[in-house]
Design a protein around this motif. Structure first.
Motif, short mmCIF file in Angstrom:
data_model
loop_
_atom_site.label_atom_id
_atom_site.label_comp_id
_atom_site.label_asym_id
_atom_site.label_seq_id
_atom_site.Cartn_x
_atom_site.Cartn_y
_atom_site.Cartn_z
N UNK A 33 0.83 -1.20 0.00
CA UNK A 33 0.00 0.00 0.00
C UNK A 33 0.87 1.26 0.00
N UNK A 34 0.33 2.32 -0.60
CA UNK A 34 0.95 3.64 -0.61
C UNK A 34 -0.11 4.66 -0.23
N UNK A 35 0.27 5.69 0.52
CA UNK A 35 -0.70 6.71 0.92
C UNK A 35 -1.13 7.52 -0.29
N UNK A 36 -2.44 7.66 -0.44
CA UNK A 36 -3.00 8.44 -1.54
C UNK A 36 -3.54 9.77 -1.05
N UNK A 81 -3.54 3.56 -1.85
CA UNK A 81 -3.45 2.87 -3.14
C UNK A 81 -2.85 1.51 -2.87
N UNK A 82 -3.52 0.45 -3.31
CA UNK A 82 -3.11 -0.91 -2.95
C UNK A 82 -2.94 -1.79 -4.18
N UNK A 83 -1.98 -2.69 -4.10
CA UNK A 83 -1.75 -3.70 -5.13
C UNK A 83 -1.14 -4.91 -4.44
N UNK A 84 -1.22 -6.04 -5.09
CA UNK A 84 -0.60 -7.23 -4.52
C UNK A 84 0.91 -7.05 -4.46
N UNK A 85 1.48 -6.48 -5.52
CA UNK A 85 2.90 -6.16 -5.56
C UNK A 85 3.10 -5.12 -6.66
N UNK A 86 3.43 -3.89 -6.28
CA UNK A 86 3.59 -2.83 -7.28
C UNK A 86 4.68 -3.16 -8.29
N UNK A 87 5.74 -3.84 -7.84
CA UNK A 87 6.85 -4.16 -8.74
C UNK A 87 6.46 -5.13 -9.83
N UNK A 88 5.40 -5.91 -9.60
CA UNK A 88 4.99 -6.90 -10.59
C UNK A 88 3.91 -6.37 -11.55
N UNK A 89 3.47 -5.12 -11.36
CA UNK A 89 2.51 -4.53 -12.28
C UNK A 89 3.20 -4.21 -13.61
N UNK A 90 2.44 -4.21 -14.70
CA UNK A 90 3.05 -3.85 -15.97
C UNK A 90 3.33 -2.36 -16.02
N UNK A 91 4.02 -1.93 -17.08
CA UNK A 91 4.47 -0.54 -17.17
C UNK A 91 3.32 0.44 -17.09
#
Length: 301
Positions: free
Chosen positions: A159-162, A272-282
């Motif tokens: 997660x990242x603060x939005x 802002x949440x994702x399972x893994x931001x590094x694994x998201x596409x560009x």
């Protein structure tokens, strides 16, 4: 001489296999071509990169330095390819963003046009859902990116603060609480409420806090959205709790008082949440960076 990434990759294949022959096989070129390419590298830099022996090859000190830089350059080349990939994709690229009602109604309508104007090939599909449902969708892979309330635990997600998204109590202008600047939830639970529908996660979180105080909220009416709630409160039906940003917007339309709520549960954030931001596409990484780096205060003012 023109150095290319193939030469760097070939060189590292030789290093990893310890053999010109095996390096040639891994790079899918002939042994003679390998020898010529390595020779040109050595001539260009005027160094010996390998020492030859019966079992294969071994790096010289210059070769070790070259290998270190080759790894960095290949990594940077890969990052460059990822960064440029977004511009080589199909003309219309779709982004799906799951968001709770506060993000959907109070922040994104002002923020997203900036991104869409600058990225004409992007299409954004907003999916409004409850924060707990978004967390489930992110965990099981149904969703890639979501905006959720910090009230709900999301330990398995990145997660990242939005944005700050505190809650306030609103009441009619002529009400017992209207003169108070700050209050705790316990101070208002004896008054009748106007609430959101039962399925709404915000209302569920408020009821959870009330239950911790051994109280049950008395509802005079439940409505589907913040605008309807604000209108009914302004007509002196009851009090209500909603996001501060929504209350500020609706105060231009309806007459009611806003009161700050005390407690960590009320001073929530949008994440802002994702399972893994590094694994998201560009595309998704670029969009995520925009969301968390936007000057929201300037936009909202």
């Amino acid at each position: 001489m023109r150095l290319d990434f193939f030469d760097l990759d070939l060189f590292l294949n030789i290093v990893e296999t310890g053999s010109l022959t095996k390096g040639a096989e891994r790079s899918a070129i002939s042994l003679q071509a390998v020898s010529e390419r390595i020779k040109k590298l050595e001539q260009h830099y005027q160094v010996s990169l390998f020492t030859r022996h019966s079992g294969g090859v071994k790096l010289t000190y210059a070769g070790q330095v070259f290998a270190d830089h080759a790894q960095v350059l290949l990594q940077q080349g890969h990052q460059l390819s990822q960064a440029m990939a977004i511009f080589g994709e199909e003309l219309n690229t779709n982004i799906s963003l799951w968001c709770n009602s506060s993000a959907q109604s109070e922040y994104l309508p002002l923020l997203l046009p900036q991104y869409l104007v600058k990225n004409s090939h992007i299409q954004i599909d907003l999916k409004e859902a409850e924060s707990n449902d978004i967390i489930t969708a992110l965990n099981n892979g149904t969703a890639k990116l979501g905006l959720i309330s910090s009230f709900f635990p999301a330990f398995e997600l990145h997660t990242l603060e939005f944005a700050d998204d505190p809650l306030v109590l609103i009441c009619p202008e002529q009400h017992d609480l209207s003169h108070i600047q700050t209050l705790k939830l316990a101070d208002c639970l004896n008054y009748p409420f106007v609430g959101l529908m039962q399925y709404h996660s915000l209302q569920q979180s408020i009821e959870t806090q009330a239950s911790l105080l051994n109280c049950e909220i008395q509802y005079r009416l439940r409505l589907p959205n913040f605008a309807a709630v604000a209108q009914v409160v302004a007509n002196s039906v009851g009090i209500a709790i909603m996001p501060k940003r929504a209350a500020q917007r609706l105060a231009k339309l309806y007459a009611f008082r806003q009161i700050k709520l005390d407690g960590d549960w009320a001073n929530r954030k949008l994440l802002l949440a994702a399972k893994n931001f590094d694994e998201l596409n560009t595309t998704y990484r670029h969009f995520s960076q925009f969301l968390v780096s936007a000057d929201l205060q300037k936009i909202l003012d």
